[in-house]
Motif scaffolding. Structure first.
Motif, mmCIF file in Angstrom:
data_model
loop_
_atom_site.group_PDB
_atom_site.id
_atom_site.type_symbol
_atom_site.label_atom_id
_atom_site.label_comp_id
_atom_site.label_asym_id
_atom_site.label_seq_id
_atom_site.Cartn_x
_atom_site.Cartn_y
_atom_site.Cartn_z
ATOM 1 N N MET A 1 0.702 -1.685 -0.145
ATOM 2 C CA MET A 1 -0.008 0.066 0.419
ATOM 3 C C MET A 1 0.697 1.567 0.120
ATOM 4 O O MET A 1 1.792 1.729 0.941
ATOM 5 N N PRO A 2 1.015 2.033 -0.940
ATOM 6 C CA PRO A 2 1.330 3.242 -0.710
ATOM 7 C C PRO A 2 1.089 4.317 0.206
ATOM 8 O O PRO A 2 0.073 4.149 0.738
ATOM 9 N N ALA A 7 -1.617 7.088 4.935
ATOM 10 C CA ALA A 7 -1.608 8.140 5.411
ATOM 11 C C ALA A 7 -3.704 8.983 5.578
ATOM 12 O O ALA A 7 -3.997 9.512 6.345
ATOM 13 N N LEU A 8 -3.614 8.411 4.330
ATOM 14 C CA LEU A 8 -4.994 9.619 4.043
ATOM 15 C C LEU A 8 -6.092 8.148 4.783
ATOM 16 O O LEU A 8 -6.834 9.063 5.818
ATOM 17 N N ILE A 9 -5.985 7.002 4.510
ATOM 18 C CA ILE A 9 -6.745 5.784 5.327
ATOM 19 C C ILE A 9 -6.552 6.601 7.045
ATOM 20 O O ILE A 9 -8.203 6.524 7.549
ATOM 21 N N GLY A 11 -5.100 9.344 8.448
ATOM 22 C CA GLY A 11 -5.901 9.848 8.881
ATOM 23 C C GLY A 11 -7.201 10.122 8.783
ATOM 24 O O GLY A 11 -8.475 10.863 10.185
ATOM 25 N N TYR A 12 -8.453 9.472 8.472
ATOM 26 C CA TYR A 12 -9.948 9.666 7.988
ATOM 27 C C TYR A 12 -10.379 9.127 9.201
ATOM 28 O O TYR A 12 -11.277 9.344 10.100
ATOM 29 N N GLY A 13 -9.828 7.839 9.790
ATOM 30 C CA GLY A 13 -10.425 7.297 10.624
ATOM 31 C C GLY A 13 -9.860 7.749 11.674
ATOM 32 O O GLY A 13 -10.378 8.221 12.594
ATOM 33 N N ALA A 14 -8.884 8.491 11.666
ATOM 34 C CA ALA A 14 -8.541 9.207 13.427
ATOM 35 C C ALA A 14 -9.369 11.024 13.149
ATOM 36 O O ALA A 14 -9.552 10.992 14.682
ATOM 37 N N LYS A 15 -9.700 11.001 12.833
ATOM 38 C CA LYS A 15 -10.935 12.062 12.632
ATOM 39 C C LYS A 15 -11.935 11.689 13.083
ATOM 40 O O LYS A 15 -12.932 12.018 14.059
ATOM 41 N N PHE A 28 -4.008 7.815 14.988
ATOM 42 C CA PHE A 28 -3.699 8.330 13.071
ATOM 43 C C PHE A 28 -2.059 7.176 13.602
ATOM 44 O O PHE A 28 -2.017 6.480 12.701
ATOM 45 N N VAL A 29 -1.528 7.496 14.223
ATOM 46 C CA VAL A 29 0.152 6.719 15.069
ATOM 47 C C VAL A 29 -0.325 5.141 14.324
ATOM 48 O O VAL A 29 0.722 4.159 13.650
ATOM 49 N N LEU A 30 -1.090 4.857 15.442
ATOM 50 C CA LEU A 30 -1.590 3.135 15.246
ATOM 51 C C LEU A 30 -2.346 3.203 14.060
ATOM 52 O O LEU A 30 -1.829 1.802 13.698
ATOM 53 N N LEU A 31 -3.371 3.860 13.410
ATOM 54 C CA LEU A 31 -3.447 3.497 12.592
ATOM 55 C C LEU A 31 -2.131 2.998 11.411
ATOM 56 O O LEU A 31 -2.785 1.749 10.560
ATOM 57 N N TYR A 32 -1.624 4.144 11.062
ATOM 58 C CA TYR A 32 -1.100 4.207 9.873
ATOM 59 C C TYR A 32 0.043 2.909 10.539
ATOM 60 O O TYR A 32 0.855 2.342 9.615
ATOM 61 N N TRP A 33 0.773 2.171 11.519
ATOM 62 C CA TRP A 33 1.133 1.400 11.931
ATOM 63 C C TRP A 33 0.183 0.166 11.475
ATOM 64 O O TRP A 33 1.151 -0.720 10.835
#
Length: 42
Positions: A1-2, A7-9, A11-15, A28-33
């Protein structure tokens, strides 16, 4: 995944899930990881 899509996904989930500033950053950090650990490469 690029990285930009990851980061977009994340960021949306964190929001959507985050309440305050600190919790949004942590989510955001948790989802990104987690998205990086998935192992699905497009």
């Amino acid at each position: 995944m690029p990285n930009w899509l990851r980061a977009l996904i994340a960021g949306y989930g964190a929001k959507k899930l985050g309440g305050g500033c600190l919790s949004t950053i942590l989510i955001f950090v948790l989802l990104y990881w987690l998205l990086g650990q998935g192992g699905c490469n497009f």
